[in-house]
Design a protein around this motif. Structure first.
Motif, PDB file in Angstrom:
ATOM      1  N   UNK A 235      15.466  -0.877  43.836  1.00 39.05           N
ATOM      2  CA  UNK A 235      15.474  -0.981  45.009  1.00 39.05           C
ATOM      3  C   UNK A 235      15.574   0.290  45.799  1.00 39.05           C
ATOM      4  N   UNK A 236      15.058   0.455  47.046  1.00 37.29           N
ATOM      5  CA  UNK A 236      15.139   1.795  47.849  1.00 37.29           C
ATOM      6  C   UNK A 236      15.361   1.629  48.973  1.00 37.29           C
ATOM      7  N   UNK A 237      15.410   2.647  49.281  1.00 38.99           N
ATOM      8  CA  UNK A 237      15.960   2.669  51.153  1.00 38.99           C
ATOM      9  C   UNK A 237      16.053   4.167  51.380  1.00 38.99           C
ATOM     10  N   UNK A 238      15.632   4.360  52.801  1.00 38.81           N
ATOM     11  CA  UNK A 238      15.837   5.746  54.086  1.00 38.81           C
ATOM     12  C   UNK A 238      17.536   5.626  54.210  1.00 38.81           C
ATOM     13  N   UNK A 239      17.598   6.654  53.947  1.00 41.06           N
ATOM     14  CA  UNK A 239      19.418   7.216  54.928  1.00 41.06           C
ATOM     15  C   UNK A 239      19.547   7.977  55.268  1.00 41.06           C
ATOM     16  N   UNK A 240      20.185   8.782  55.010  1.00 42.76           N
ATOM     17  CA  UNK A 240      20.436  10.308  56.081  1.00 42.76           C
ATOM     18  C   UNK A 240      21.733  10.600  54.974  1.00 42.76           C
ATOM     19  N   UNK A 241      21.353  11.690  54.816  1.00 46.90           N
ATOM     20  CA  UNK A 241      22.622  12.270  53.759  1.00 46.90           C
ATOM     21  C   UNK A 241      23.415  13.690  53.803  1.00 46.90           C
ATOM     22  N   UNK A 242      24.233  14.141  53.486  1.00 42.30           N
ATOM     23  CA  UNK A 242      25.045  14.614  53.670  1.00 42.30           C
ATOM     24  C   UNK A 242      25.261  16.226  52.142  1.00 42.30           C
ATOM     25  N   UNK A 243      23.962  17.289  52.472  1.00 42.51           N
ATOM     26  CA  UNK A 243      25.021  18.058  51.007  1.00 42.51           C
ATOM     27  C   UNK A 243      25.578  19.004  50.985  1.00 42.51           C
ATOM     28  N   UNK A 244      26.821  20.007  50.386  1.00 40.79           N
ATOM     29  CA  UNK A 244      27.355  20.826  50.744  1.00 40.79           C
ATOM     30  C   UNK A 244      28.503  20.796  50.400  1.00 40.79           C
ATOM     31  N   UNK A 290      37.886  15.030  63.641  1.00 41.79           N
ATOM     32  CA  UNK A 290      36.994  14.252  63.039  1.00 41.79           C
ATOM     33  C   UNK A 290      35.917  13.346  63.796  1.00 41.79           C
ATOM     34  N   UNK A 291      36.560  13.731  65.479  1.00 38.52           N
ATOM     35  CA  UNK A 291      35.767  12.931  66.480  1.00 38.52           C
ATOM     36  C   UNK A 291      34.515  13.376  66.970  1.00 38.52           C
ATOM     37  N   UNK A 292      34.738  15.175  67.056  1.00 40.36           N
ATOM     38  CA  UNK A 292      33.289  15.545  66.430  1.00 40.36           C
ATOM     39  C   UNK A 292      32.440  15.281  65.415  1.00 40.36           C
ATOM     40  N   UNK A 293      33.009  15.169  64.188  1.00 39.86           N
ATOM     41  CA  UNK A 293      32.678  15.022  63.063  1.00 39.86           C
ATOM     42  C   UNK A 293      31.481  13.553  63.376  1.00 39.86           C
ATOM     43  N   UNK A 294      32.598  12.618  63.621  1.00 40.53           N
ATOM     44  CA  UNK A 294      31.862  11.349  64.054  1.00 40.53           C
ATOM     45  C   UNK A 294      30.635  11.652  65.199  1.00 40.53           C
ATOM     46  N   UNK A 295      30.209  12.350  66.040  1.00 45.19           N
ATOM     47  CA  UNK A 295      29.552  12.281  67.526  1.00 45.19           C
ATOM     48  C   UNK A 295      28.560  12.897  66.377  1.00 45.19           C
ATOM     49  N   UNK A 296      28.767  13.877  65.656  1.00 44.88           N
ATOM     50  CA  UNK A 296      27.730  14.462  64.543  1.00 44.88           C
ATOM     51  C   UNK A 296      26.986  13.786  64.319  1.00 44.88           C
ATOM     52  N   UNK A 297      27.184  12.762  63.054  1.00 46.62           N
ATOM     53  CA  UNK A 297      27.354  11.938  62.119  1.00 46.62           C
ATOM     54  C   UNK A 297      26.758  11.097  62.513  1.00 46.62           C
ATOM     55  N   UNK A 298      26.455  10.888  63.955  1.00 42.74           N
ATOM     56  CA  UNK A 298      25.992   9.347  64.269  1.00 42.74           C
ATOM     57  C   UNK A 298      24.680   9.890  65.259  1.00 42.74           C
ATOM     58  N   UNK A 299      24.404  10.943  65.628  1.00 40.99           N
ATOM     59  CA  UNK A 299      23.711  11.973  66.355  1.00 40.99           C
ATOM     60  C   UNK A 299      22.381  12.209  64.640  1.00 40.99           C
ATOM     61  N   UNK A 300      23.204  12.600  63.331  1.00 43.13           N
ATOM     62  CA  UNK A 300      23.253  13.123  62.347  1.00 43.13           C
ATOM     63  C   UNK A 300      21.346  11.859  61.906  1.00 43.13           C
ATOM     64  N   UNK A 301      22.364  10.295  62.476  1.00 47.03           N
ATOM     65  CA  UNK A 301      22.082   9.295  61.716  1.00 47.03           C
ATOM     66  C   UNK A 301      20.808   8.331  63.224  1.00 47.03           C
ATOM     67  N   UNK A 302      20.824   8.576  63.892  1.00 44.63           N
ATOM     68  CA  UNK A 302      19.476   8.402  65.186  1.00 44.63           C
ATOM     69  C   UNK A 302      18.218   9.888  64.458  1.00 44.63           C
ATOM     70  N   UNK A 303      18.845  10.427  64.098  1.00 45.46           N
ATOM     71  CA  UNK A 303      17.611  11.243  63.425  1.00 45.46           C
ATOM     72  C   UNK A 303      16.687  11.047  62.805  1.00 45.46           C
ATOM     73  N   UNK A 304      17.124  10.786  61.484  1.00 44.10           N
ATOM     74  CA  UNK A 304      16.647  10.294  60.510  1.00 44.10           C
ATOM     75  C   UNK A 304      16.037   8.823  60.774  1.00 44.10           C
ATOM     76  N   UNK A 305      16.773   8.138  61.380  1.00 40.51           N
ATOM     77  CA  UNK A 305      15.699   7.000  61.870  1.00 40.51           C
ATOM     78  C   UNK A 305      14.884   6.786  62.513  1.00 40.51           C
ATOM     79  N   UNK A 306      15.162   8.040  63.509  1.00 43.94           N
ATOM     80  CA  UNK A 306      13.221   8.508  64.111  1.00 43.94           C
ATOM     81  C   UNK A 306      12.267   9.413  63.581  1.00 43.94           C
ATOM     82  N   UNK A 307      13.153   9.708  62.687  1.00 43.88           N
ATOM     83  CA  UNK A 307      12.218  10.662  61.513  1.00 43.88           C
ATOM     84  C   UNK A 307      11.130   9.483  61.093  1.00 43.88           C
ATOM     85  N   UNK A 308      12.328   8.683  59.962  1.00 44.95           N
ATOM     86  CA  UNK A 308      10.908   7.541  59.111  1.00 44.95           C
ATOM     87  C   UNK A 308      10.272   6.730  59.978  1.00 44.95           C
TER      88      UNK A 308
END
Length: 338
Positions: A235-244, A290-308
Motif C-alpha cells: 500500500x502507498x500513501x502520500x504524507x509529510x515527513x521530517x528528517x533530521x 510545543x505550541x509553536x511546533x504544533x502550528x508549524x506541523x499543521x502548516x507543513x501538512x497543509x503545504x504537503x496536501x496542496x503540493x499533491x
C-alpha cells in the motif's frame, strides 16, 4: 538473490561468475548501466552475476565520522540490487587485513582462486589493493594471465556531467530533488522498520511513524512531501515527513525520520516503510515550545496536501509511486495505534 557475508561463506560448489566491484551507494543510473553490462556478460557466458561490496565502505574506514553521508544503508542497497535481479552479493568486511592486501594478492586469492571469475566490469575510476595501487591496467593484465575478461565501464553522463554518488549527494544537499530524480531514474528514497518513538506526534494531533534510518549522518534534512509504501502490503500513501535531528525536542542530535501518512488507519509497528522524497517544504528548525511546533506541523501538512493536490493527473498516474485520485482525498481521519 543470495547474500554472502565474507569469503568463508562462498559455497564449495561455487565456480565461475561475472563480477563487478564497488560501493553502489544509491544505485544511480551509472551503476544501473554497469549492472546491465554485467547481466549481458553473465548471460553470454552462462554464469551467475556477483556484485562485491564492502562494509564499512572504504571512505568510512579511513575517514570515520568525516566520511560523506550514505545515500543508502546496507539493507537499502541489498533491496536495490535484489530488484535488479543480481544473483549474488558478496559483502566483504573492509578491515585492516583487506586494506593491507596487495592488488596482486586480491586478484589471485579473491577473484581467481575463490570466485573463479570469468568476467569483470569496473567503473572508470576504480582502484583497489594496498594504497589503491591496483587499477584497470593491472586487472587487464591479470585477465590475460588467468583467463578472464575485463571491461572498463564508460562514463555515464547526464546533462553533460558524470553521474556519481557524490553528485547525487550534492544535489540532495542543494534541495534539487528534480535533478536527483534524473540521476537516479526515480525519486530519492529511504526505508526502514517502524519502531516505537517518543509518541509526541499523538499529543500534537499528528501521529507519526518513527522509521529507523540506520545512519550516522543524513544526506538531507528538513520537512518534505513524501510518498510512503508499506513493504509488507504494498500500500502507498502520500504524507509529510521530517528528517533530521528534531532540535526542538532532542538535546542530543540523533538522525530521525518521522512520517505522517494521509488517510492511513492502522498499526505500523514492526513493518517496513519505503519513503520517497518528492518536494521540500522547509528546512529543519527549532521552535519556542510545543505550541509553536504544533502550528508549524499543521502548516507543513497543509503545504504537503496542496503540493499533491496540484500535481497533474498524468504525473500522479505515471509516477514511480502511482498515486491515485482516491489516495489524494486528504481526510483528517488518520489514526495510528500509538
Amino acid at each position: 538473490m543470495r547474500l554472502l557475508r565474507g569469503l568463508h561463506n562462498i559455497p564449495a560448489e561455487f565456480s565461475g561468475c561475472a563480477v563487478t566491484i564497488g560501493n553502489f551507494d544509491g544505485l544511480h543510473l551509472g551503476h544501473q548501466a554497469i549492472l546491465r553490462g554485467l547481466h549481458d556478460a553473465a548471460n553470454a557466458l552462462g554464469v551467475p552475476t556477483l556484485v562485491m561490496i564492502f562494509e564499512p565502505q572504504p571512505k568510512e574506514f579511513f575517514a570515520a565520522d568525516k566520511a560523506p553521508a550514505r545515500l543508502a544503508n546496507l539493507r537499502e542497497k541489498l533491496l536495490d540490487l535484489d530488484a535488479d535481479h543480481v544473483d549474488y552479493v558478496l559483502c566483504l568486511p573492509f578491515n585492516q587485513a583487506l586494506r593491507s592486501m596487495s592488488a596482486d594478492d586480491f586478484i589471485k586469492q579473491v577473484l581467481v582462486d575463490t570466485l573463479g571469475i570469468r568476467h569483470l566490469i569496473v567503473g572508470d575510476d576504480f582502484h583497489f589493493g594496498c594504497d589503491r595501487r591496483g587499477d584497470y591496467q593491472a586487472l587487464a593484465s591479470a585477465g590475460l594471465q588467468y583467463g578472464f575478461d575485463v571491461r572498463d565501464s564508460s562514463t555515464f553522463l547526464v546533462a553533460g556531467e558524470r553521474v556519481s554518488s557524490t553528485r547525487v549527494r550534492n544535489e540532495l544537499e542543494a534541495d534539487r530533488l528534480d535533478e536527483v530524480c534524473k540521476l537516479l531514474g526515480r525519486a530519492y528514497r529511504m526505508s526502514g522498520r517502524v519502531a516505537h518513538g517518543r509518541e509526541l506526534g499523538r499529543t500534537l494531533n499528528t501521529p507519526t511513524a518513527n522509521v529507523l534510518v540506520k545512519r550516522h549522518r543524513l544526506p538531507l534534512s528538513g520537512v518534505y512531501a513524501v510518498v510512503a509504501r508499506i513493504q509488507e502490503s504494498g500500500e502507498e500513501y502520500p504524507g509529510v515527513a521530517n528528517i533530521g535531528v528534531k532540535p526542538t525536542i532532542s538535546s542530543i542530535p540523533e538522525p530521525s525520520l518521522e512520517v505522517h501518512l494521509f488517510g492511513f488507519s492502522g498499526d505500523l509497528y514492526g513493518q517496513h516503510l519505503t519513503v520517497e522524497f518528492w518536494h521540500k517544504i522547509r528546512g529543519e528548525r527549532s521552535f519556542d515550545g510545543l505550541e509553536a511546533l504544533r502550528d508549524a506541523i499543521d502548516n507543513d501538512k497543509r503545504s504537503a496536501q496542496c503540493y499533491f493536490a496540484t500535481l497533474p493527473h498524468s504525473f500522479r498516474d505515471s509516477g514511480s509511486s502511482r498515486i491515485t485520485t482516491t489516495e489524494l482525498n486528504f481526510s483528517e481521519a488518520t489514526r495510528y495505534e500509538r
